[in-house]
Every structure is written in C-alpha cells, then in structure tokens.
Design a protein around this motif. Structure first.
Motif, mmCIF file in Angstrom:
data_model
loop_
_atom_site.group_PDB
_atom_site.id
_atom_site.type_symbol
_atom_site.label_atom_id
_atom_site.label_comp_id
_atom_site.label_asym_id
_atom_site.label_seq_id
_atom_site.Cartn_x
_atom_site.Cartn_y
_atom_site.Cartn_z
ATOM 1 N N VAL A 12 1.021 -1.575 -0.007
ATOM 2 C CA VAL A 12 -0.236 -0.092 0.216
ATOM 3 C C VAL A 12 0.620 1.229 -0.188
ATOM 4 C CG1 VAL A 12 -1.671 1.642 1.520
ATOM 5 C CG2 VAL A 12 -1.928 -1.144 1.257
ATOM 6 N N VAL A 13 0.639 2.223 -1.028
ATOM 7 C CA VAL A 13 1.280 3.062 -1.457
ATOM 8 C C VAL A 13 0.365 4.336 -0.517
ATOM 9 C CG1 VAL A 13 2.766 4.882 -2.435
ATOM 10 C CG2 VAL A 13 3.000 2.284 -2.734
ATOM 11 N N MET A 46 -0.926 -3.174 12.673
ATOM 12 C CA MET A 46 -0.339 -3.549 12.851
ATOM 13 C C MET A 46 0.135 -5.514 11.811
ATOM 14 S SD MET A 46 0.010 -3.512 15.505
ATOM 15 C CE MET A 46 0.940 -4.652 16.693
ATOM 16 N N LYS A 47 -0.211 -5.309 10.567
ATOM 17 C CA LYS A 47 -0.059 -5.824 9.818
ATOM 18 C C LYS A 47 1.334 -5.340 8.789
ATOM 19 C CE LYS A 47 -4.547 -8.054 9.320
ATOM 20 N NZ LYS A 47 -5.649 -8.121 7.491
ATOM 21 N N ILE A 48 1.512 -4.290 8.529
ATOM 22 C CA ILE A 48 2.761 -3.784 8.641
ATOM 23 C C ILE A 48 4.151 -4.626 8.921
ATOM 24 C CG2 ILE A 48 4.159 -1.551 7.871
ATOM 25 C CD1 ILE A 48 1.069 -0.156 8.190
ATOM 26 N N ALA A 49 4.792 -4.845 7.955
ATOM 27 C CA ALA A 49 5.844 -5.308 8.617
ATOM 28 C C ALA A 49 7.607 -4.463 7.962
ATOM 29 C CB ALA A 49 6.645 -6.603 7.309
ATOM 30 N N LEU A 64 4.037 0.934 2.461
ATOM 31 C CA LEU A 64 3.804 -0.607 3.369
ATOM 32 C C LEU A 64 4.193 -1.392 2.795
ATOM 33 C CD1 LEU A 64 0.792 1.709 4.419
ATOM 34 C CD2 LEU A 64 2.938 2.465 5.453
ATOM 35 N N LYS A 65 5.110 -2.028 3.465
ATOM 36 C CA LYS A 65 4.758 -3.728 3.210
ATOM 37 C C LYS A 65 4.513 -4.510 4.397
ATOM 38 C CE LYS A 65 9.453 -2.195 0.372
ATOM 39 N NZ LYS A 65 10.583 -3.173 0.111
ATOM 40 N N ASP A 69 2.239 -13.473 3.891
ATOM 41 C CA ASP A 69 0.748 -14.133 4.749
ATOM 42 C C ASP A 69 -0.674 -13.543 5.249
ATOM 43 O OD1 ASP A 69 0.918 -14.099 7.613
ATOM 44 O OD2 ASP A 69 0.736 -16.445 8.002
ATOM 45 N N LEU A 70 0.215 -11.947 5.021
ATOM 46 C CA LEU A 70 -1.397 -11.113 6.037
ATOM 47 C C LEU A 70 -1.257 -10.382 4.019
ATOM 48 C CD1 LEU A 70 0.043 -10.068 9.056
ATOM 49 C CD2 LEU A 70 -1.315 -11.585 8.207
ATOM 50 N N ALA A 71 -2.232 -9.458 4.233
ATOM 51 C CA ALA A 71 -2.523 -8.177 2.950
ATOM 52 C C ALA A 71 -3.427 -7.361 3.310
ATOM 53 C CB ALA A 71 -3.690 -8.924 1.927
ATOM 54 N N LEU A 72 -2.761 -6.278 3.297
ATOM 55 C CA LEU A 72 -3.271 -4.517 3.588
ATOM 56 C C LEU A 72 -4.427 -4.231 2.655
ATOM 57 C CD1 LEU A 72 0.528 -3.040 3.823
ATOM 58 C CD2 LEU A 72 -0.968 -3.860 5.874
#
Length: 91
Positions: A12-13, A46-49, A64-65, A69-72
């Motif tokens: 996500v940008v 919390m899903k942002i690596a 934002l990466k 195994d999760l999606a933003l």
C-alpha cells in the motif's frame, strides 16, 4: 494537506502532495500504529512489516509492505490514519 492511498501489488502506498510537518506527522502516526495493537480501531497497521519513505520533488510517499502471509487493506489503513491524525489533516 491532501494524501492518497492506493494498492500497488501486495503493498500500500500513501502519497502526500507536500513535504511538510503534516506529512511527517502522518508518517510518525503510522509508526506509532505499527508498534501498538491498541493504536487504531482496525488494527491494520499491525500487519505492516516494513515502511519505506521516499521524497521526489515536492511530493512524499510511504510504501507499506505487509507481513508475510498477510494482506493490507487500503480502506483499513485509511481508518488507522484518520484515527491517529488531527482533524485538519484529512483527505
């Protein structure tokens, strides 16, 4: 100040139309949200690596990466930002 949130692949940008104190406040809000599960109602941050910030001319973008195994979600990231930011900094 205006900002735009878009999905690019699995990332996500968030693009800001200006490089200023308000844009910096948004970046700091994302960082706060990533560190605390209670920081926003959706918990999406919390899903942002990883976060990567780039300045290009007068614009600023944060990529934002997601964690593996999760999606933003663009909508949920937007909810996090609105929760974290002062009312004068809205889309």
């Amino acid at each position: 100040m205006k900002y735009h949130i878009e999905k690019q692949g699995d990332e996500v940008v968030i693009s800001f139309d200006q490089q200023d104190e308000q844009a910096q406040a948004m970046i700091e809000a994302i960082g706060r949200c990533r560190q605390s599960a209670w920081a926003c109602p959706s918990g999406e941050c919390m899903k942002i690596a990883d976060m990567e910030t780039r300045a290009d001319g007068g614009t600023l973008a944060v990529r934002l990466k997601p964690r593996s195994d999760l999606a933003l979600s663009v909508v949920s990231i937007g909810e996090c930002l609105k929760y974290q930011l002062p009312k004068e900094i809205q889309t």
